[in-house]
Design an enzyme around this catalytic site. Structure first.
Site, PDB file in Angstrom:
ATOM      1  N   CYS A   1     -21.857  16.743  -1.639  1.00  0.00           N
ATOM      2  CA  CYS A   1     -22.939  16.340  -2.525  1.00  0.00           C
ATOM      3  C   CYS A   1     -24.296  16.629  -1.903  1.00  0.00           C
ATOM      4  O   CYS A   1     -25.277  16.737  -2.597  1.00  0.00           O
ATOM      5  CB  CYS A   1     -22.807  14.863  -2.859  1.00  0.00           C
ATOM      6  SG  CYS A   1     -21.117  14.398  -3.174  1.00  0.00           S
TER       7      CYS A   1
ATOM      8  N   SER B   1     -11.115   7.498  -6.301  1.00  0.00           N
ATOM      9  CA  SER B   1     -11.367   8.680  -7.114  1.00  0.00           C
ATOM     10  C   SER B   1     -10.130   9.567  -7.122  1.00  0.00           C
ATOM     11  O   SER B   1      -9.559   9.858  -6.067  1.00  0.00           O
ATOM     12  CB  SER B   1     -12.562   9.436  -6.526  1.00  0.00           C
ATOM     13  OG  SER B   1     -12.798  10.606  -7.259  1.00  0.00           O
TER      14      SER B   1
ATOM     15  N   THR C   1     -13.622   5.073 -24.648  1.00  0.00           N
ATOM     16  CA  THR C   1     -12.211   5.427 -24.850  1.00  0.00           C
ATOM     17  C   THR C   1     -11.636   6.024 -23.569  1.00  0.00           C
ATOM     18  O   THR C   1     -12.217   6.935 -22.987  1.00  0.00           O
ATOM     19  CB  THR C   1     -12.087   6.454 -26.005  1.00  0.00           C
ATOM     20  OG1 THR C   1     -12.633   5.846 -27.168  1.00  0.00           O
ATOM     21  CG2 THR C   1     -10.647   6.858 -26.256  1.00  0.00           C
TER      22      THR C   1
ATOM     23  N   GLY D   1     -15.447   8.170  -8.486  1.00  0.00           N
ATOM     24  CA  GLY D   1     -15.954   7.361  -7.383  1.00  0.00           C
ATOM     25  C   GLY D   1     -17.409   6.948  -7.584  1.00  0.00           C
ATOM     26  O   GLY D   1     -17.794   5.817  -7.267  1.00  0.00           O
ATOM     27  N   THR D   2     -18.210   7.848  -8.116  1.00  0.00           N
ATOM     28  CA  THR D   2     -19.633   7.537  -8.304  1.00  0.00           C
ATOM     29  C   THR D   2     -19.790   6.363  -9.267  1.00  0.00           C
ATOM     30  O   THR D   2     -20.546   5.414  -9.001  1.00  0.00           O
ATOM     31  CB  THR D   2     -20.361   8.790  -8.855  1.00  0.00           C
ATOM     32  OG1 THR D   2     -20.202   9.844  -7.908  1.00  0.00           O
ATOM     33  CG2 THR D   2     -21.837   8.509  -9.091  1.00  0.00           C
TER      34      THR D   2
ATOM     35  N   ASN E   1     -16.808  10.145   4.515  1.00  0.00           N
ATOM     36  CA  ASN E   1     -16.457  11.447   3.965  1.00  0.00           C
ATOM     37  C   ASN E   1     -16.840  12.602   4.876  1.00  0.00           C
ATOM     38  O   ASN E   1     -16.267  13.675   4.805  1.00  0.00           O
ATOM     39  CB  ASN E   1     -17.117  11.643   2.594  1.00  0.00           C
ATOM     40  CG  ASN E   1     -18.553  11.170   2.558  1.00  0.00           C
ATOM     41  OD1 ASN E   1     -18.863  10.035   2.928  1.00  0.00           O
ATOM     42  ND2 ASN E   1     -19.444  12.019   2.119  1.00  0.00           N
TER      43      ASN E   1
ATOM     44  N   GLN F   1     -12.489   8.024   0.103  1.00  0.00           N
ATOM     45  CA  GLN F   1     -11.867   8.949   1.058  1.00  0.00           C
ATOM     46  C   GLN F   1     -10.654   8.347   1.764  1.00  0.00           C
ATOM     47  O   GLN F   1      -9.869   9.069   2.360  1.00  0.00           O
ATOM     48  CB  GLN F   1     -12.891   9.399   2.106  1.00  0.00           C
ATOM     49  CG  GLN F   1     -14.019  10.251   1.545  1.00  0.00           C
ATOM     50  CD  GLN F   1     -13.581  11.642   1.083  1.00  0.00           C
ATOM     51  OE1 GLN F   1     -12.473  12.112   1.364  1.00  0.00           O
ATOM     52  NE2 GLN F   1     -14.461  12.306   0.347  1.00  0.00           N
TER      53      GLN F   1
ATOM     54  N   HIS G   1      -9.734  12.838  -7.883  1.00  0.00           N
ATOM     55  CA  HIS G   1      -9.747  14.249  -7.449  1.00  0.00           C
ATOM     56  C   HIS G   1      -9.711  14.420  -5.930  1.00  0.00           C
ATOM     57  O   HIS G   1      -9.600  15.547  -5.443  1.00  0.00           O
ATOM     58  CB  HIS G   1     -10.924  15.014  -8.073  1.00  0.00           C
ATOM     59  CG  HIS G   1     -12.278  14.733  -7.500  1.00  0.00           C
ATOM     60  ND1 HIS G   1     -12.913  15.587  -6.639  1.00  0.00           N
ATOM     61  CD2 HIS G   1     -13.126  13.710  -7.679  1.00  0.00           C
ATOM     62  CE1 HIS G   1     -14.103  15.109  -6.325  1.00  0.00           C
ATOM     63  NE2 HIS G   1     -14.263  13.955  -6.941  1.00  0.00           N
TER      64      HIS G   1
HETATM   65  N1  PLP Z   1     -17.753   7.967  -2.250  1.00  0.00           N
HETATM   66  C1  PLP Z   1     -17.352   8.811  -1.281  1.00  0.00           C
HETATM   67  C2  PLP Z   1     -17.120   8.279   0.098  1.00  0.00           C
HETATM   68  C3  PLP Z   1     -17.142  10.161  -1.565  1.00  0.00           C
HETATM   69  O1  PLP Z   1     -16.746  10.991  -0.603  1.00  0.00           O
HETATM   70  C4  PLP Z   1     -17.373  10.631  -2.886  1.00  0.00           C
HETATM   71  C5  PLP Z   1     -17.231  12.069  -3.217  1.00  0.00           C
HETATM   72  O2  PLP Z   1     -17.471  12.928  -2.398  1.00  0.00           O
HETATM   73  C6  PLP Z   1     -17.778   9.710  -3.868  1.00  0.00           C
HETATM   74  C7  PLP Z   1     -17.958   8.386  -3.504  1.00  0.00           C
HETATM   75  C8  PLP Z   1     -18.007  10.125  -5.283  1.00  0.00           C
HETATM   76  O3  PLP Z   1     -16.770  10.316  -5.938  1.00  0.00           O
HETATM   77  P1  PLP Z   1     -16.679  11.178  -7.290  1.00  0.00           P
HETATM   78  O4  PLP Z   1     -16.814  12.613  -6.886  1.00  0.00           O
HETATM   79  O5  PLP Z   1     -15.334  10.868  -7.858  1.00  0.00           O
HETATM   80  O6  PLP Z   1     -17.790  10.717  -8.175  1.00  0.00           O
END
Ligand code: PLP
Length: 388
Positions: free
Chosen positions: A325, A199, A237, A71-72, A151, A179, A201
């Protein structure tokens, strides 16, 4: 001790079916998907299938899915990719005040490069008013980015309405769907987004894998230079095993979406009612907003979130005090501040988030322990008014 995991917005356990599907891609089908030989073709076929599965979860076409590390990275590629392809007179970006740090941090960086960033406030339930987005538009506006679901408190934003505004204004529109994906129905065409982050996970797939949906004809400057993988949108890759896992997790999430959504919402409502009956003076944040079925954010007066979290952990129950985070820092959550909570109120908040493995017994364990913990913490607080 039995361990109960109620922190699924931080991450989720990987499903057994997902692990099983991934395993061959570490050993016999280990090829590089860019290779022309048999091994490469096996890997490429697996990527194609996963691309169709992830696209299917959000109503996209396969060619519109770019696999990347999570996600990041998806948020970074969306914002930096659009910014990097912008004309010099389009340097204004609109985001909401409750975005994830992957968006807010990227915006800070883009601001240092000369972009002008407007942060749209939210109401007391965490909702963006589309009229505020409309009012913030100007001739220089390049991009709007508003997350689909929050989130920390679970609020679902009026993305389709903002999508209409973006379309009329001819402005690119990104939504962080990390989310929302797999928890509520998502149709990128109906939402009117050009870019949508996901994302693996968060939906019972492996960590370190994600995707950015990029609608056809959306200009996107790549942020990594290299071999031009993913149709020149993300070099490197591909993580074939991880992507296969993401694909299977997406397929299962899609097949179980409605049923799981109702099950988790009922579980959440039961938990909130039971906690409210047993703990005086609690507030459920964003309670009247449209919100994710799996997320509950509870504010308890005169009891610190960290104290509740540690006491629950000692009983084997894992929850969170804010977004994963940002926990570990003692700053009040920017989301709770944005919905008008004071720092003291923010510090007394707990996030409880469910997933596919959450059971009635897990919720019963929390409902049995938390009231006792709150009572003890409050009895230690010099400020808690003693009731007769
Ligand atoms: N965006 C939101 C709304 C999230 O909740 C998160 C993770 O907590 C992320 C982005 C980041 O995702 P990733 O952990 O896959 O980098």
């Amino acid at each position: 001790m039995r361990h109960v995991y109620l922190d699924n917005n931080a991450t989720t356990p990987v499903r057994k079916e997902v692990v099983d599907a991934m395993l061959p891609y570490f050993t016999e089908d280990f090829g590089n998907a860019s290779s022309i030989h048999y091994f490469g073709q096996r890997a490429k076929a697996a990527l194609d299938e996963a691309r169709a599965q992830v696209a299917g979860l959000i109503g996209a076409e396969r060619s519109e899915i770019v696999f990347l590390s999570g996600g990041t990275e998806a948020d970074n590629l969306a914002l930096r990719g659009i910014a990097g392809s912008a004309a010099p007179d389009r340097r204004h970006i609109i985001v909401s005040a409750v975005e994830h740090s992957a968006i807010l941090g990227t915006c800070r960086d883009l601001a240092s490069q000369g972009f002008d960033v407007t942060h749209i406030p939210v109401d007391g339930e965490g909702r963006v008013d589309p009229a505020d987005v409309q009012a913030a538009l100007g001739p220089q506006t390049l991009l709007i980015s508003v997350m689909h679901a929050n989130n920390e408190i679970g609020t679902i934003q009026p993305i389709a309405e903002i999508g209409r505004i973006a379309r009329e204004a001819r402005v690119w529109f990104h939504s962080d769907g990390v989310q929302a994906t797999g928890k509520i129905p998502v149709d990128v065409s109906a939402l009117g987004v050009h870019l949508y982050s996901m994302s693996s996970h968060k939906i019972h797939g492996p960590k370190g894998v994600g995707a950015l949906y990029v609608r056809k004809s959306t200009p996107l400057k790549s942020i990594l230079t290299g071999g031009g993988h993913e149709r020149n949108r993300r070099s490197g890759t591909e993580n074939v095993a991880g992507i296969v896992g993401f694909g299977v997790a997406a397929r299962i999430a899609r097949a179980t979406l409605g049923e799981e959504g109702s099950r988790l919402a009922a579980l959440r409502d039961r938990m909130e009612a039971a906690l409210r009956a047993r703990i005086p003076d609690i507030t459920i944040n964003a309670e009247s907003a449209a919100r994710l079925p799996n997320t509950s954010n509870i504010m308890v007066t005169y009891a610190e979130g960290e104290g509740m979290l540690i006491s629950l952990d000692l009983k084997g129950i894992a929850v969170s005090t804010g977004s994963a985070c940002s926990s570990g820092s003692m700053e009040p959550s920017h989301v709770l501040t944005a919905i008008g909570k004071t720092p003291d109120e923010g510090f007394g908040s707990l996030r409880i988030s469910f997933g596919a493995m959450t059971t009635d017994a897990d919720v019963d364990a929390l409902v049995a322990e938390l009231p006792r913990i709150v009572e003890r913490l409050r009895s230690l607080s010099p400020h808690y008014p003693v009731r007769q």
